[in-house]
Scaffold this active site. Structure first.
Site, mmCIF file in Angstrom:
data_model
loop_
_atom_site.group_PDB
_atom_site.id
_atom_site.type_symbol
_atom_site.label_atom_id
_atom_site.label_comp_id
_atom_site.label_asym_id
_atom_site.label_seq_id
_atom_site.Cartn_x
_atom_site.Cartn_y
_atom_site.Cartn_z
ATOM 1 N N GLU A 42 19.907 28.437 33.741
ATOM 2 C CA GLU A 42 21.003 29.395 33.792
ATOM 3 C C GLU A 42 21.578 29.590 32.389
ATOM 4 O OE1 GLU A 42 22.332 31.821 34.771
ATOM 5 O OE2 GLU A 42 23.653 31.614 36.463
ATOM 6 N N ASP A 43 22.227 30.726 32.171
ATOM 7 C CA ASP A 43 22.830 30.976 30.862
ATOM 8 C C ASP A 43 24.142 30.213 30.682
ATOM 9 O OD1 ASP A 43 24.107 32.553 32.777
ATOM 10 O OD2 ASP A 43 24.045 34.403 31.603
ATOM 11 N N ASP A 91 30.297 28.795 34.668
ATOM 12 C CA ASP A 91 31.673 29.229 34.469
ATOM 13 C C ASP A 91 32.490 28.699 35.654
ATOM 14 O OD1 ASP A 91 33.748 30.712 33.274
ATOM 15 O OD2 ASP A 91 33.265 32.502 34.397
ATOM 16 N N VAL A 113 31.967 35.335 26.271
ATOM 17 C CA VAL A 113 30.957 35.366 25.199
ATOM 18 C C VAL A 113 29.769 36.245 25.582
ATOM 19 C CG1 VAL A 113 31.587 33.113 24.269
ATOM 20 C CG2 VAL A 113 29.842 33.248 26.045
ATOM 21 N N ARG A 150 22.947 41.628 25.211
ATOM 22 C CA ARG A 150 22.000 40.537 25.497
ATOM 23 C C ARG A 150 21.076 40.299 24.306
ATOM 24 N NH1 ARG A 150 22.330 39.611 31.061
ATOM 25 N NH2 ARG A 150 22.586 41.416 32.410
HETATM 26 P P1 IMP Z 1 29.894 31.422 37.729
HETATM 27 O O1 IMP Z 1 29.316 31.702 39.088
HETATM 28 O O2 IMP Z 1 31.347 31.815 37.648
HETATM 29 O O3 IMP Z 1 29.651 30.006 37.242
HETATM 30 O O4 IMP Z 1 29.281 32.448 36.734
HETATM 31 C C1 IMP Z 1 28.010 32.394 36.337
HETATM 32 C C2 IMP Z 1 27.560 33.735 35.813
HETATM 33 O O5 IMP Z 1 28.636 34.517 35.301
HETATM 34 C C3 IMP Z 1 26.632 33.506 34.680
HETATM 35 O O6 IMP Z 1 25.315 33.460 35.128
HETATM 36 C C4 IMP Z 1 26.889 34.689 33.774
HETATM 37 O O7 IMP Z 1 25.976 35.704 34.104
HETATM 38 C C5 IMP Z 1 28.284 35.133 34.086
HETATM 39 N N1 IMP Z 1 29.248 34.716 33.027
HETATM 40 C C6 IMP Z 1 30.171 33.740 33.101
HETATM 41 N N2 IMP Z 1 30.872 33.622 31.949
HETATM 42 C C7 IMP Z 1 30.357 34.547 31.121
HETATM 43 C C8 IMP Z 1 30.645 34.903 29.753
HETATM 44 O O8 IMP Z 1 31.493 34.354 29.033
HETATM 45 N N3 IMP Z 1 29.882 35.909 29.241
HETATM 46 C C9 IMP Z 1 28.905 36.553 29.951
HETATM 47 N N4 IMP Z 1 28.609 36.238 31.216
HETATM 48 C C10 IMP Z 1 29.342 35.250 31.804
HETATM 49 MG MG MG Z 2 25.480 37.837 33.904
#
Ligand code: IMP
Ligand code: MG
Length: 187
Positions: A105-106, A109, A159, A171
């Site tokens: 995963e990138d 969050d 970010v 990207r």
């Molecule tokens: P989560 O489900 O909130 O943990 O979010 C995960 C997804 O949100 C990641 O796979 C990203 O695609 C996107 N994401 C979360 N924070 C950022 C950020 O700072 N920049 C760009 N994409 C983000």
């Molecule tokens: Mg995304």
């Protein structure tokens, strides 16, 4: 590859992680995974689209006969905060029974995406499921989730770059930067 004086960099407030720092950490992570998965059937599952740049580099840093798969989920849209609802957009194309799955995963969050994916994959007969993420933003966690491998812990800022997007853009930046808030406030 574009340099840091390229036009696109004008939309950043600052560079948070440089391409040199990324190269170094990804190489280290590849070596660690190579050691940890020696003698195991490793399947890297990349989560589209944010992980593709990281995935391509990490894959080439692993010295094992690794297999690859991709999944896609959505939760964001054109916003900088998660909607909290995760939808499966693209499922696995092969059977993962008995495989040691490493989700790539990138960023973690809120943790909602990976918590959903780990649960989903655990119903598919994998021998093990672990998580490798490029970035970890622990301040924003909404569910109890820890990545098994990560490269960088970052503060609570939005970010972009090295695969991460805002509204599908940025990207292609080779470094990771904080997006200038004027870009999303102008919308
Ligand atoms: P989560 O489900 O909130 O943990 O979010 C995960 C997804 O949100 C990641 O796979 C990203 O695609 C996107 N994401 C979360 N924070 C950022 C950020 O700072 N920049 C760009 N994409 C983000
Ligand atoms: Mg995304």
């Amino acid at each position: 590859m574009i340099k840091t004086d390229a036009r696109l960099y004008g939309d950043l407030k600052s560079i948070l992680v440089t391409r040199e720092q990324i190269d170094k950490e990804v190489a280290k992570l590849g070596a660690q995974i190579t050691a940890d998965y020696e003698d195991k059937d490793l399947l890297l599952v990349g989560i589209l689209k944010g992980s593709v740049v990281f995935f391509a580099d990490l894959l080439r840093a692993i010295d094992l006969p690794v297999k690859t798969e991709f999944m896609a989920v959505s939760s964001y849209g054109a916003a900088t905060k998660t909607s909290g609802v995760v939808n499966l957009v693209k499922d696995l194309a092969t059977d993962i029974t008995g495989m040691h799955v490493l989700i790539v995963e990138d960023i973690v969050d809120s943790g909602m995406t990976l918590s959903y994916l780990s649960k989903y994959l655990s119903t598919r007969g994998a021998a093990s499921i672990k998580i490798a993420t490029l970035l970890d933003k622990p301040e924003r966690r909404r569910v109890d989730l820890k990545a098994d491998y990560f490269c960088f812990t970052i503060p609570d800022e939005f970010v972009v770059g090295y695969g991460l997007d805002y509204d599908e853009k940025y990207r292609n930046l080779p470094d990771i930067g904080v997006l200038d808030p004027r870009i999303y406030n102008d919308k």
